[in-house]
Motif scaffolding. Structure first.
Motif, PDB file in Angstrom:
ATOM      1  N   CYS A  93       0.814  -1.220   0.000  1.00  0.00           N
ATOM      2  CA  CYS A  93       0.000   0.000   0.000  1.00  0.00           C
ATOM      3  C   CYS A  93       0.846   1.268   0.000  1.00  0.00           C
ATOM      4  O   CYS A  93       0.361   2.357   0.304  1.00  0.00           O
ATOM      5  CB  CYS A  93      -0.942  -0.040   1.191  1.00  0.00           C
ATOM      6  N   HIS A  94       2.133   1.153  -0.321  1.00  0.00           N
ATOM      7  CA  HIS A  94       3.024   2.317  -0.403  1.00  0.00           C
ATOM      8  C   HIS A  94       4.197   1.936  -1.297  1.00  0.00           C
ATOM      9  O   HIS A  94       4.444   0.743  -1.523  1.00  0.00           O
ATOM     10  CB  HIS A  94       3.549   2.685   0.992  1.00  0.00           C
ATOM     11  N   ASN A 122      -2.819   6.633  -0.742  1.00  0.00           N
ATOM     12  CA  ASN A 122      -2.879   6.173   0.655  1.00  0.00           C
ATOM     13  C   ASN A 122      -2.391   7.333   1.521  1.00  0.00           C
ATOM     14  O   ASN A 122      -1.325   7.896   1.262  1.00  0.00           O
ATOM     15  CB  ASN A 122      -1.939   4.966   0.791  1.00  0.00           C
ATOM     16  N   CYS A 125       0.737   4.981   5.302  1.00  0.00           N
ATOM     17  CA  CYS A 125       2.141   4.580   5.396  1.00  0.00           C
ATOM     18  C   CYS A 125       3.106   5.187   4.372  1.00  0.00           C
ATOM     19  O   CYS A 125       4.308   5.183   4.634  1.00  0.00           O
ATOM     20  CB  CYS A 125       2.292   3.072   5.476  1.00  0.00           C
TER      21      CYS A 125
HETATM   22 ZN    ZN Z   1       1.666   0.772   3.125  1.00  0.00          ZN
END
Ligand code: ZN
Ligand code: MG
Length: 227
Positions: A93-94, A122, A125
């Motif tokens: 997610c990053h 996102n 993070c």
């Molecule tokens: Zn992430």
């Protein structure tokens, strides 16, 4: 619990090493890097599409696109005739510095002045993962609500510039600009603030001037300090 914490530390330490390599690589090439962060759908790619044709009249731009899946965004950017590299994180997610390292290697054009790294959508993070970038830009669209700055403070606290996007929609949504600005200033008093619409173009010129100023300063410093 203890083990979990030390694993997280190892991950971040490993990331830091790759980020330093990226920074050295960018310095050698004379490329300035901006890490663009926001939630999904805030308009990162649309903003780049609006920006790049004007910016390209002055400097050479490249883009690294981060998404879980697909090459859709890189294809949109490539249509502008500039080099775009897509990273697919396959669930992550990053972006991390290792992924960006690989993407930078695959840039065949060595004369890029400015690379935008469009992070995975996102607000959480991406803030924890330094990619070797020179500048961080955090963006919030008016459709998301001004309270997101308070709810997800890290991404806004550690940014060099904060952008409010989709301001053409302000008449139709309940976005409290005053409370956004107050909270943004409280968390991050030194960040530059911009209000932008990729649809009407409002705010784009001002942002381009800011970008060009930063890239020119970087080039000048590099000229006098190199070797
Ligand atoms: Zn992430
Ligand atoms: Mg995108």
């Amino acid at each position: 619990m203890g083990a979990q914490i030390s694993i997280q530390r190892d991950v971040l330490r490993g990331n830091e090493e790759w980020a330093k390599r990226n920074r050295t690589f960018l310095k050698e090439r004379g490329t300035y890097a901006m890490n663009l962060m926001s939630s999904p759908g805030a308009g990162k790619t649309s903003l780049l599409e609006r920006l790049i044709p004007d910016l390209s009249a002055h400097i050479k731009v490249g883009v690294i696109e981060g998404d879980l899946c697909t090459t859709l965004d890189a294809e949109r950017i490539a249509k502008l005739g500039i080099q775009a590299v897509q990273i697919n994180t396959h669930g992550a997610c990053h972006l991390d510095a290792r992924m960006v390292h690989d993407a930078l290697q695959s840039f065949t054009d060595h004369t890029v002045d400015l690379v935008f790294i469009e992070n995975v959508g996102n607000l959480v993070c991406p803030a924890d993962f330094y990619l070797g970038e020179h500048h961080r830009i955090a963006m919030l669209s008016v459709t998301e609500g001004a309270d997101k700055v308070e709810k997800y403070p890290n991404v806004f606290t550690y940014a060099d510039a904060l952008i409010v996007s989709k301001i053409d929609l302000l008449p139709y949504v309940n976005f409290d600009e005053q409370s956004f600005e107050m909270e943004a200033r409280r968390l991050n008093p030194n960040a530059s603030l911009f209000r932008i619409s990729a649809v009407t173009g409002e705010g784009i010129d001002e942002w381009i001037r800011w970008i060009l100023g930063i890239v020119r300063e970087f080039k000048n410093e590099r000229g006098s300090n190199s070797m």
